[in-house]
Design a protein around this motif. Structure first.
Motif, PDB file in Angstrom:
ATOM      1  N   GLU A  43       0.832  -1.214   0.000  1.00  0.00           N
ATOM      2  CA  GLU A  43       0.000   0.000   0.000  1.00  0.00           C
ATOM      3  C   GLU A  43       0.863   1.259   0.000  1.00  0.00           C
ATOM      4  O   GLU A  43       0.551   2.241  -0.677  1.00  0.00           O
ATOM      5  CB  GLU A  43      -0.924  -0.009   1.220  1.00  0.00           C
ATOM      6  CG  GLU A  43      -1.885   1.162   1.244  1.00  0.00           C
ATOM      7  CD  GLU A  43      -2.853   1.108   2.423  1.00  0.00           C
ATOM      8  OE1 GLU A  43      -2.792   0.140   3.207  1.00  0.00           O
ATOM      9  OE2 GLU A  43      -3.647   2.049   2.560  1.00  0.00           O
ATOM     10  N   ASN A  44       1.929   1.242   0.762  1.00  0.00           N
ATOM     11  CA  ASN A  44       2.834   2.402   0.824  1.00  0.00           C
ATOM     12  C   ASN A  44       4.311   2.036   0.706  1.00  0.00           C
ATOM     13  O   ASN A  44       5.137   2.903   0.465  1.00  0.00           O
ATOM     14  CB  ASN A  44       2.627   3.158   2.142  1.00  0.00           C
ATOM     15  CG  ASN A  44       1.279   3.876   2.173  1.00  0.00           C
ATOM     16  OD1 ASN A  44       1.004   4.732   1.324  1.00  0.00           O
ATOM     17  ND2 ASN A  44       0.436   3.520   3.123  1.00  0.00           N
ATOM     18  N   LYS A  47       6.659   3.310  -2.157  1.00  0.00           N
ATOM     19  CA  LYS A  47       6.576   4.702  -2.604  1.00  0.00           C
ATOM     20  C   LYS A  47       7.909   5.397  -2.333  1.00  0.00           C
ATOM     21  O   LYS A  47       8.683   4.974  -1.480  1.00  0.00           O
ATOM     22  CB  LYS A  47       5.404   5.392  -1.905  1.00  0.00           C
ATOM     23  CG  LYS A  47       4.061   4.851  -2.431  1.00  0.00           C
ATOM     24  CD  LYS A  47       2.874   5.384  -1.702  1.00  0.00           C
ATOM     25  CE  LYS A  47       1.581   4.809  -2.286  1.00  0.00           C
ATOM     26  NZ  LYS A  47       0.405   5.132  -1.463  1.00  0.00           N
ATOM     27  N   HIS A  80       3.940  -0.697  -6.630  1.00  0.00           N
ATOM     28  CA  HIS A  80       3.173   0.564  -6.664  1.00  0.00           C
ATOM     29  C   HIS A  80       3.919   1.597  -5.828  1.00  0.00           C
ATOM     30  O   HIS A  80       4.091   1.365  -4.642  1.00  0.00           O
ATOM     31  CB  HIS A  80       1.789   0.305  -6.105  1.00  0.00           C
ATOM     32  CG  HIS A  80       0.942   1.530  -5.931  1.00  0.00           C
ATOM     33  ND1 HIS A  80       0.276   2.107  -6.983  1.00  0.00           N
ATOM     34  CD2 HIS A  80       0.666   2.292  -4.838  1.00  0.00           C
ATOM     35  CE1 HIS A  80      -0.398   3.168  -6.530  1.00  0.00           C
ATOM     36  NE2 HIS A  80      -0.179   3.307  -5.249  1.00  0.00           N
ATOM     37  N   ASN A 128       1.607   7.123 -11.868  1.00  0.00           N
ATOM     38  CA  ASN A 128       0.347   7.182 -11.131  1.00  0.00           C
ATOM     39  C   ASN A 128      -0.225   8.593 -11.234  1.00  0.00           C
ATOM     40  O   ASN A 128       0.479   9.571 -10.969  1.00  0.00           O
ATOM     41  CB  ASN A 128       0.645   6.846  -9.655  1.00  0.00           C
ATOM     42  CG  ASN A 128      -0.579   6.369  -8.892  1.00  0.00           C
ATOM     43  OD1 ASN A 128      -1.462   5.722  -9.435  1.00  0.00           O
ATOM     44  ND2 ASN A 128      -0.618   6.700  -7.604  1.00  0.00           N
ATOM     45  N   GLU A 238      -7.305  -0.764  -7.341  1.00  0.00           N
ATOM     46  CA  GLU A 238      -7.436  -0.237  -5.972  1.00  0.00           C
ATOM     47  C   GLU A 238      -8.899  -0.160  -5.539  1.00  0.00           C
ATOM     48  O   GLU A 238      -9.342   0.830  -4.963  1.00  0.00           O
ATOM     49  CB  GLU A 238      -6.824   1.176  -5.875  1.00  0.00           C
ATOM     50  CG  GLU A 238      -5.411   1.288  -6.380  1.00  0.00           C
ATOM     51  CD  GLU A 238      -4.764   2.652  -6.118  1.00  0.00           C
ATOM     52  OE1 GLU A 238      -5.337   3.482  -5.387  1.00  0.00           O
ATOM     53  OE2 GLU A 238      -3.663   2.867  -6.652  1.00  0.00           O
ATOM     54  N   TRP A 280      -8.359  -2.156  -2.266  1.00  0.00           N
ATOM     55  CA  TRP A 280      -7.348  -1.290  -1.640  1.00  0.00           C
ATOM     56  C   TRP A 280      -7.378  -1.444  -0.111  1.00  0.00           C
ATOM     57  O   TRP A 280      -7.720  -0.521   0.618  1.00  0.00           O
ATOM     58  CB  TRP A 280      -7.501   0.157  -2.092  1.00  0.00           C
ATOM     59  CG  TRP A 280      -6.204   0.924  -1.947  1.00  0.00           C
ATOM     60  CD1 TRP A 280      -5.972   2.028  -1.174  1.00  0.00           C
ATOM     61  CD2 TRP A 280      -4.952   0.626  -2.582  1.00  0.00           C
ATOM     62  NE1 TRP A 280      -4.651   2.424  -1.284  1.00  0.00           N
ATOM     63  CE2 TRP A 280      -4.004   1.584  -2.151  1.00  0.00           C
ATOM     64  CE3 TRP A 280      -4.517  -0.374  -3.480  1.00  0.00           C
ATOM     65  CZ2 TRP A 280      -2.664   1.583  -2.574  1.00  0.00           C
ATOM     66  CZ3 TRP A 280      -3.182  -0.368  -3.902  1.00  0.00           C
ATOM     67  CH2 TRP A 280      -2.297   0.596  -3.448  1.00  0.00           C
TER      68      TRP A 280
HETATM   69  C1  XIL Z   1      -2.890   5.843  -0.123  1.00  0.00           C
HETATM   70  C2  XIL Z   1      -2.609   4.921   1.029  1.00  0.00           C
HETATM   71  O1  XIL Z   1      -3.643   3.974   1.107  1.00  0.00           O
HETATM   72  C3  XIL Z   1      -2.479   5.708   2.312  1.00  0.00           C
HETATM   73  O2  XIL Z   1      -2.047   4.874   3.366  1.00  0.00           O
HETATM   74  C4  XIL Z   1      -1.472   6.849   2.136  1.00  0.00           C
HETATM   75  O3  XIL Z   1      -1.470   7.643   3.292  1.00  0.00           O
HETATM   76  C5  XIL Z   1      -1.812   7.689   0.941  1.00  0.00           C
HETATM   77  O4  XIL Z   1      -1.912   6.857  -0.202  1.00  0.00           O
HETATM   78  N1  XIL Z   1      -4.430   6.304  -4.937  1.00  0.00           N
HETATM   79  C6  XIL Z   1      -3.233   5.650  -4.928  1.00  0.00           C
HETATM   80  C7  XIL Z   1      -2.719   5.071  -3.666  1.00  0.00           C
HETATM   81  O5  XIL Z   1      -2.646   5.402  -5.988  1.00  0.00           O
HETATM   82  O6  XIL Z   1      -1.321   5.071  -3.596  1.00  0.00           O
HETATM   83  C8  XIL Z   1      -3.277   5.809  -2.476  1.00  0.00           C
HETATM   84  O7  XIL Z   1      -2.874   5.103  -1.318  1.00  0.00           O
HETATM   85  C9  XIL Z   1      -4.782   5.900  -2.558  1.00  0.00           C
HETATM   86  C10 XIL Z   1      -5.213   6.658  -3.787  1.00  0.00           C
END
Ligand code: XIL
Length: 320
Positions: A43-44, A47, A80, A128, A238, A280
C-alpha cells in the motif's frame, strides 16, 4: 471456497493492498491474506518517501518483508508506484536541482528500485495519476511535469523497461472506469505512447467508488473494450466502495455496497477481459478511507474483526 480459488477458475488474479506493519504484527491479518488472495500490492512500502527518505539512501525493509511474504505464499506482487506527485521525500521535493539533475535522480531511482526487485514483481505502476484537477489535461503543476516536462512519462516507462524486460508496465489512475473526459484523455495518451513504441503494457483502473459515483456498467465495459483493443491489459488496481456520503444515509448505503460490488464485478468477470482485481486494503480498519477520509466508513470486504461482510459474499458470487 476462497476468493483466490474462485478467481483461479476464471484465470483472474485477486489481490489486496497490504501494510508492512500489519503484516509484521498481526497473524490473523497474515493468515487471511494468504487464504483469500494470490496478488498483493504494497500500500505504501514501495513509494518514493519510503524507499528513499534521505538522498542516496535506500530503505527496503517493508518492501522486502512484503515481497518475501508473497513469494513464500505463492502470491504475485504488483509494484506501486514509481512516479507520482505524492509521497515524495522532502529532500527531493524541496531540493534545488537542475532539469539534468532531476533526470539523473529519476534514472538512478528507477534503475535501482526496479533492479532490486527484478523477477519478483509481475507489474509496476510506472506512472500514477498524471492528470490535473479538470481531468482533461496533464497536471502542469505536478512535481515531475514541472521539473522534467511532459517527457517524464515516456522516460519513466523506457527506464523501467530497460531494467526489467519482463515486468508489465502500467499507467494507473482514478475515475477512469467509465467513458468520460478523463478516460478519453488517457486513452489518447496511451495510444500515442504505443504509436511511439513506448513500452506500456497496461492501464490500471483504481475504482475508488461509492453508490453516488460508480460507473455505468455498459460504459465501463465499452471502456474496458477500447483499452484492451489497444493491446493493453486492463486491471482493477485499488477497488473500494465507500458508504458514507452526504446524499444518502449510511444504512441505505450499507445495503447498496454489496450490490455495487456484485454488479460491477459480475459484469467484469463475465466480459472476461480484466485479468487482475485488487482491493485497496484487506479490512475496514486497514483502509485509507477510514484512516484518512471518514472513520465511520467501511469500504472493504472484511470488517474490523476480519469477519467477511456481505460485500465479501457479493464478490465471491460475482467470481462464481
Ligand atoms: C494511499 C494509502 O492507502 C495511504 O495509506 C497513504 O497515506 C496515501 O496513499 N491512490 C493511490 C494510492 O494510488 O497510492 C493511495 O494510497 C490511494 C489513492
Amino acid at each position: 471456497m476462497s476468493l483466490k480459488s474462485l478467481a483461479k477458475k476464471r484465470n483472474i488474479l485477486i489481490g489486496t493492498a497490504v501494510s508492512g506493519n500489519a503484516l509484521r504484527n498481526n497473524a490473523d491479518y497474515r493468515n487471511l491474506i494468504v487464504q483469500e488472495f494470490n496478488l498483493i500490492t504494497p500500500e505504501n512500502a514501495m513509494k518514493w518517501e519510503v524507499f528513499s527518505p534521505k538522498r542516496n539512501t535506500f530503505a527496503f525493509d517493508d518492501a522486502d518483508l512484503i515481497v518475501d511474504f508473497a513469494r513464500n505464499n505463492n502470491q504475485k506482487v504488483h509494484g506501486h508506484t514509481l512516479v507520482w506527485d505524492k509521497q515524495i521525500p522532502d529532500w527531493l521535493k524541496r531540493g534545488n536541482f537542475s532539469k539534468k539533475e532531476f533526470h539523473t535522480i529519476l534514472e538512478k531511482y528507477i534503475n535501482r528500485v526496479v533492479d532490486r526487485f527484478k523477477g519478483k514483481i509481475i507489474a509496476w505502476d510506472v506512472i500514477n495519476e498524471a492528470l490535473g484537477d479538470c481531468n482533461d489535461d496533464y497536471d502542469g503543476d505536478s512535481f515531475w511535469y514541472k521539473n522534467l516536462g511532459i517527457d517524464y512519462i515516456e522516460t519513466a516507462f523506457n527506464l523501467a523497461h530497460s531494467t526489467d524486460k519482463n515486468a508489465l508496465l502500467f499507467y494507473n489512475d482514478w475515475g477512469i472506469e467509465d467513458i468520460n473526459v478523463k478516460s478519453n484523455f488517457i486513452y489518447k495518451m496511451l495510444e500515442n505512447l504505443l504509436i511511439k513504441g513506448v513500452p506500456v503494457h497496461g492501464v490500471g483502473f483504481q475504482m475508488h467508488i461509492g453508490p453516488n459515483f460508480s460507473p455505468n456498467i455498459k460504459n465501463m465495459r465499452d471502456n474496458i473494450d477500447r483499452f484492451s483493443d489497444l493491446g493493453l491489459k486492463v486491471w482493477i488496481t485499488e477497488m473500494d466502495v465507500r458508504i458514507t456520503d452526504s446524499r444518502c444515509t449510511k444504512e441505505e448505503f450499507e445495503i447498496k455496497q454489496p450490490e455495487i460490488y456484485k454488479a460491477i464485478l459480475s459484469a467484469i468477470v463475465e466480459q472476461g477481459k480484466v485479468d487482475a482485481i485488487t482491493f485497496w486494503g484487506l479490512d475496514d480498519s486497514h483502509s485509507w478511507i477510514t484512516y484518512s477520509l471518514d472513520k465511520n466508513d467501511s469500504p472493504l470486504l472484511f470488517d474490523k474483526d476480519l469477519k467477511p461482510k456481505s460485500a465479501y459474499y457479493a464478490v465471491a458470487d460475482a467470481l462464481r
